[in-house]
Design an enzyme around this catalytic site. Structure first.
Site, PDB file in Angstrom:
ATOM      1  CG  ASP A 176      -0.288  -0.542   2.483  1.00 54.94           C
ATOM      2  OD1 ASP A 176       0.951  -0.519   2.563  1.00 54.94           O
ATOM      3  OD2 ASP A 176      -1.013  -0.979   3.383  1.00 54.94           O
ATOM      4  CG  ASP A 202      -8.564  -1.515  12.209  1.00 56.65           C
ATOM      5  OD1 ASP A 202      -7.595  -2.205  11.786  1.00 56.65           O
ATOM      6  OD2 ASP A 202      -8.980  -0.518  11.595  1.00 56.65           O
ATOM      7  CG  HIS A 216      -5.742  -2.514   9.074  1.00 61.58           C
ATOM      8  ND1 HIS A 216      -5.937  -1.253   9.597  1.00 61.58           N
ATOM      9  CD2 HIS A 216      -4.390  -2.673   9.039  1.00 61.58           C
ATOM     10  CE1 HIS A 216      -4.773  -0.691   9.860  1.00 61.58           C
ATOM     11  NE2 HIS A 216      -3.823  -1.530   9.531  1.00 61.58           N
ATOM     12  CD  GLU A 256      -8.496   0.881   8.084  1.00 65.00           C
ATOM     13  OE1 GLU A 256      -8.404  -0.099   8.853  1.00 65.00           O
ATOM     14  OE2 GLU A 256      -7.881   1.950   8.280  1.00 65.00           O
TER      15      GLU A 256
HETATM   16  C1  F6R Z   1       1.510  -1.421   6.071  1.00 63.85           C
HETATM   17  C2  F6R Z   1       0.252  -2.128   6.235  1.00 63.85           C
HETATM   18  C3  F6R Z   1      -0.528  -2.083   7.511  1.00 63.85           C
HETATM   19  C4  F6R Z   1       0.329  -2.346   8.751  1.00 63.85           C
HETATM   20  C5  F6R Z   1      -0.543  -2.292   9.999  1.00 63.85           C
HETATM   21  C6  F6R Z   1       0.277  -2.469  11.265  1.00 63.85           C
HETATM   22  O1  F6R Z   1       2.036  -1.641   4.788  1.00 63.85           O
HETATM   23  O2  F6R Z   1      -0.148  -2.741   5.320  1.00 63.85           O
HETATM   24  O3  F6R Z   1      -1.545  -3.056   7.453  1.00 63.85           O
HETATM   25  O4  F6R Z   1       0.933  -3.590   8.643  1.00 63.85           O
HETATM   26  O5  F6R Z   1      -1.224  -1.071  10.059  1.00 63.85           O
HETATM   27  O6  F6R Z   1       1.151  -1.405  11.411  1.00 63.85           O
HETATM   28  P1  F6R Z   1       2.308  -1.442  12.484  1.00 63.85           P
HETATM   29  O7  F6R Z   1       3.202  -2.547  12.111  1.00 63.85           O
HETATM   30  O8  F6R Z   1       2.981  -0.112  12.398  1.00 63.85           O
HETATM   31  O9  F6R Z   1       1.649  -1.681  13.804  1.00 63.85           O
END
Ligand code: F6R
Length: 274
Positions: free
Chosen positions: A67, A136, A138, A143
């Site tokens: 992403d 959450d 995701h 989301e």
């Molecule tokens: C990032 C992504 C997100 C993160 C998630 C956890 O490329 O795809 O899904 O993996 O938001 O983020 P962290 O690791 O910072 O807790």
């Protein structure tokens, strides 16, 4: 789903890097799906160490990131392209034209998303997709409520994700509200998914992902439908798992199998064989 519980974040990173390095050694021209955020940073550090000290060769590897924030140029320090550059790309021998991150500046997001999917397909598909998980539940920026069949597209971030990610920005108001992200369906097409989670703030999402029902409210739970998923978590992220002792038992058997210690598993030498 294979669930591996490690002592701490460092051990999680070493274990995740081991799976990636093993793939690169077995298939030098492999296609990796990569993630950003804090979860994979230790994994990237271990891969860099393996490159420097063990000659792990990235020269034929192709990468696709999950992403990118919308509205940030690749040069913006908080863009995911810049993150990847800093955390991995500039430290290993990965040719820049073999790295792909969705373009957060595209004006025609539908075309840009379709082209991203096409490029993944043309590269032969993703061999291993590295994933973190949001509080959450995701994966990528899918989301709660995202279709479990979704493809790469534009997505609005929830206030929870915006709050979680504000720590990377000097001014929380600067956190983008939109992202271009691979869909759950895109992720499920990877041949293997490797999810890493570190810390107590991920414990509930990890329990719901592994032991809860498959639901678009926890998009990571869709991984239950995939035939080759490895989840590597630390003690804290594992703290709400109800079937922990079973996962540990499975892992012990897996280790014995991999080391060829069949007698400890009661395989071979059956007393009543004639
Ligand atoms: C990032 C992504 C997100 C993160 C998630 C956890 O490329 O795809 O899904 O993996 O938001 O983020 P962290 O690791 O910072 O807790």
């Amino acid at each position: 789903m294979r669930v591996i519980i490690e002592r701490d974040g460092e051990a999680v990173s070493r274990r995740a890097a081991y799976f990636i390095a093993r793939l690169i050694r077995r298939k030098p021209a492999c296609v990796l799906g990569l993630a950003t955020g804090s979860s994979p940073v230790g994994t990237y550090q271990e891969l860099i160490r393996l490159h420097r000290e063990d000659g792990l060769d990235f020269s034929r590897v192709t990468t696709f990131n999950l992403d990118e924030y919308v509205g940030l140029s690749p040069a913006h320090p908080q863009s995911y392209r810049a993150f990847m550059q800093e955390q991995l790309f500039k430290h290993v021998n990965l040719p820049p034209n073999q790295t792909h991150v969705p373009d957060g500046r595209a004006l025609d997001f539908e075309t840009a998303s379709r082209e991203y999917e096409l490029r993944i397909r043309e590269s032969g598909g993703i061999d291993l997709q590295l994933l973190g998980i949001g509080t959450d539940g995701h994966i990528a920026f899918n989301e709660p409520g995202s279709s479990l069949g979704s493809r790469t597209r534009l997505k609005s971030l929830t206030s929870e994700t915006i709050r979680d990610n504000a720590r990377f920005f000097s001014n929380p108001d600067q956190v983008p509200r939109l992202a271009i992200t691979m869909g759950v369906g895109t992720i499920l097409e990877a041949r293997r998914c490797l999810l890493v989670a570190i810390g107590a703030n991920k414990a509930q999402a990890i329990r719901e992902t592994i032991e809860g029902p498959v639901t678009s409210q926890i998009t990571a739970s869709a991984l239950q439908l995939h035939r080759d998923v490895i989840v590597v978590v630390d003690e804290e992220a594992a703290s709400q798992l109800a079937r922990r002792s079973y996962y540990e038992e499975v892992e012990r058997s897996q280790q014995l199998l991999e080391s060829g210690n069949y007698s400890a598993l009661g395989i071979g030498g059956f007393a009543h064989d004639s």
